[in-house]
Design a protein around this motif. Structure first.
Motif: not given
Ligand code: SF4
Ligand code: SF4
Length: 696
Positions: A604-630
């Protein structure tokens, strides 16, 4: 023995206004009256603000019962921090017991003694008094210990308690008042606890240590320490401490509606009314209301309930990626704005002048558009919030207003157009939706033409994305191997609309949902399953097909029923819980059982199960520009997996969007030769081999 206990209990009791003249008593009651009046006036302002919101209709016995358990056990406070739970448990119960103790005195002294004039009914004496003293002292000591721990922890300056903003330059805002309010709150409580014990100690020493007072364990110890001063000095100290303690307590009561202390009242209501399903099944749009009135009463309570604990700030993938979104700051900004508009004041300043007087400017003004678009709707904030704040529905509600105003993020706009035109976010012809079946090497039935046991609602990414298509074909072969009767909707299927809805496009969601409902109604099937966890949420919670399954759940069922024989793999892998399968559908075990059935070990990774870390795609983010993220959330996640060690060479996923996001992330982080991203289904297919296959 009994006789001696009776002898001790007989004289037990004390005068509330020991050695106080009638002027002093009158002064006390006048101060008390003023304090309660200020409290009620402040509370009334807040109550008026809540009444301006739309009704939430949340109150039910089930929720009241759950809130009682949550509060009594402090289990929501303990999420990810057992020591804070323990400390808060002592503070919470200590405060409750001390408040009840004061109420008991008021009933005995003021109601029974003063108003009813029935000395025969007074009960704060004898054995009751002894039990009362013991309980109050034990809880007082716990109360002080809990506060000391929380104060010490605050001094360690944990990241989550740093009030720096992620969306503004450091010199453009001033949050020193927040820290000051926290410290004053803590110090006042500590002062009340300590001065109460001191007062008791001085009294016991001044009255010559009556036997029954030994039950006041804390006060007895203090009195033993101060007995050397002599009875007269102890009596003087008692009289001074009595007034200091009483005036401090009354000042504290008066300040509750104007300070952090208000959370003690609001959080009880908020925990009672909270509904975690509100993110899964979003509330209907609020029509054309604007400003404070457009929020529900529960949302207005949410804004006031925030204790600034920073847990949501810490776990938010958008914040971690350098996006201008902190769920904590979003809630606090809405609090400050609604307070300022409705004349609610806090003692340390905020609420004086709203930055935006025009109530139409809440979305895009008070909360900037880029902040709202940054959310992945991962629900990590709601999961971790100890006081039941529902960030996701509020963010989606504000996104709806941006969409209504035509202020849509460009990438999202392109996706909306493709979805409107073609029914899928890839903009591909509907006819090509089932093209993957050609390479599947099994026959896939058309559920519109013949009855099937399992209707497979495949989902956009699993249907159109070339990488995900391979997994879709694998799932088809596994089902065929297990003898499962399944079929799909071919070109009649549309994007489920789950992420469209969460991106704020309510009209388009309705259109897609209606088309899918018609297609489902025209097919003949017994059960539904899907490859995509986002689609699973739409099927279960937006379409009302509660029994819909995820493909890992179906495969797990087949393996456990002996329909699919697995085994033969060896090695160590890690598994990523998708937000919409984990936090949304609360399915953590099926994928893990499947991996274990192949012979592989999950690290297991430290952030797992209910503490899992999002991939960044949800809520429509997969369609949006993410080039400004650090750093993209998916890249952070891959680094977390890599840190598990060289012997973990597989990163297992159970969502087509995860497959796409993480396959990209291993490349952009330079880990292409170090970590392979693989879907659970692909592992299962490898595990249908009989010989031992080492992975990696
Ligand atoms: S849902 Fe996720 S991304 Fe959105 S505010 Fe909450 S934690 Fe951040
Ligand atoms: S919203 Fe909840 S988790 Fe976030 S800071 Fe406020 S109380 Fe803490």
């Amino acid at each position: 023995m009994v006789t001696s206990l009776q002898a001790i209990a007989e004289p037990a009791g004390r005068e509330t206004f020991l050695n106080a003249g009638s002027d002093a008593v009158l002064t006390f009651y006048l101060i008390a009256l003023a304090a309660v009046s200020v409290f009620l006036a402040g509370f009334w302002r807040r109550f008026r603000k809540y009444r301006q919101g739309r009704p939430s209709g949340r109150l039910s016995w089930r929720r009241i019962e759950r809130a009682i358990v949550d509060l009594a056990s402090q289990r929501t406070v303990g999420k990810r921090d057992p020591m804070v739970r323990l400390a808060h448990f002592f503070v919470f119960w200590g405060f409750l017991v001390l408040t009840a103790a004061t109420a008991i005195i008021a009933i005995d002294e003021d109601v029974i003694g003063l108003l009813l004039d029935r000395p025969d009914l007074r009960f704060w004496n004898g054995a009751f008094y002894i039990g009362y003293s013991l309980v109050v002292d034990v809880f007082s000591i716990g109360f002080i210990a809990g506060l000391l721990y929380l104060g010490w922890r605050r001094r360690q300056r944990p990241f989550r308690l740093d009030y720096s903003r992620v969306d503004r330059a450091g010199d453009s805002y001033d949050r020193r008042g927040y820290g000051l309010d926290d410290r004053v709150f803590l110090v006042i409580l500590l002062f009340l606890g300590v001065s109460g014990l001191l007062l008791e100690g001085f009294r016991i020493a001044a009255t010559g240590f009556p036997d029954f007072e030994v039950a006041s364990v804390g006060g007895w110890l203090v009195g033993s320490a101060t007995s050397g001063l002599g009875p007269a000095a102890n009596e003087t100290a008692r009289a001074i401490t009595w007034w200091v303690h009483a005036v401090s307590a009354l000042t504290f009561i008066a300040c509750i509606p104007f300070s952090k202390a208000m959370h003690m009242v609001v959080d009880v209501a908020n925990l009672t009314l909270t509904d975690r399903d509100s993110a899964r099944r979003l509330p209907a749009a609020n029509g054309h209301l604007v400003g404070v009135e457009s929020f529900t009463r529960k949302e207005l309570l949410d804004f006031d309930a925030c204790t600034k604990c920073g847990r949501c700030h810490e776990v938010c993938p958008a914040r971690a990626a350098g996006a201008p979104l902190s769920p904590r700051d979003l809630i606090l900004d809405l609090r400050e704005w609604t307070d300022a508009l409705r004349g609610v004041r806090l003692w340390y300043g905020p609420g004086a002048e709203p930055r935006h007087r025009d109530e139409r400017q809440v979305a895009g003004g008070v909360i900037p558009a880029e902040t709202l678009w940054a959310c992945t709707t991962c629900m990590a904030c709601m999961e971790v919030c100890p006081v039941g704040i529902e960030h996701v529905p509020t963010i989606v509600g504000l996104r709806r207003r941006l969409v209504d105003m035509g202020e849509v993020e460009p990438g999202l706009q392109t996706a909306f157009q493709a979805l409107t035109r073609a029914g899928n976010s890839f903009g591909q012809p509907a006819k090509q939706r089932a093209r993957w079946t050609r390479g599947a090497r099994v026959t896939v039935k058309d559920a519109r033409a013949e009855p099937v046991e399992w209707l497979w609602f495949v989902g956009d990414f699993a249907s159109y994305d070339p990488r995900a298509q391979q997994v879709t074909q694998t799932v088809a072969r596994l089902l065929d191997r297990a003898g499962t009767d399944f079929g799909i909707l071919f070109e009649a299927e549309r994007n489920s609309g789950n992420d469209v809805r969460r991106a704020g496009e309510e009209g388009l969601f309705e259109l897609l949902a209606e088309q899918n409902r018609e297609a489902l109604a025209a097919a003949s099937y017994r059960n539904v399953f899907t490859t995509d966890p986002h689609t699973l949420n739409a099927l279960r919670n937006e379409y009302g097909i509660h029994e819909a399954a995820h493909y890992t759940q179906l495969l797990d069922h087949l393996v456990r029923a002996g329909e699919l024989a697995l085994g033969g793999l060896s090695g160590r892998v890690t598994y990523h819980d998708p937000c919409y399968l984990g936090r949304y559908a609360e399915e953590y075990e099926a994928p893990r059982r499947l991996i274990a059935a192949t012979g592989l070990e999950v690290i297991e990774m430290g952030r797992c199960r209910e503490n899992s870390f999002c991939c960044g795609a949800g809520g429509g983010r997969i369609w949006m520009d993410d080039s400004g993220l650090t750093e993209r959330p998916s890249e952070s996640r891959i680094r977390e997996a890599v840190a598990l060690g060289d012997d973990v060479s597989l990163f297992v996923v159970a969502c087509p969007k995860d497959l796409v996001m993480y396959t990209d992330a291993v490349k952009t982080t330079g880990n292409e030769n170090r970590l392979e991203v693989v879907d659970v289904a692909s592992l299962l297919e490898r595990a249908t081999e009989t010989e031992v296959v080492p992975v990696g």
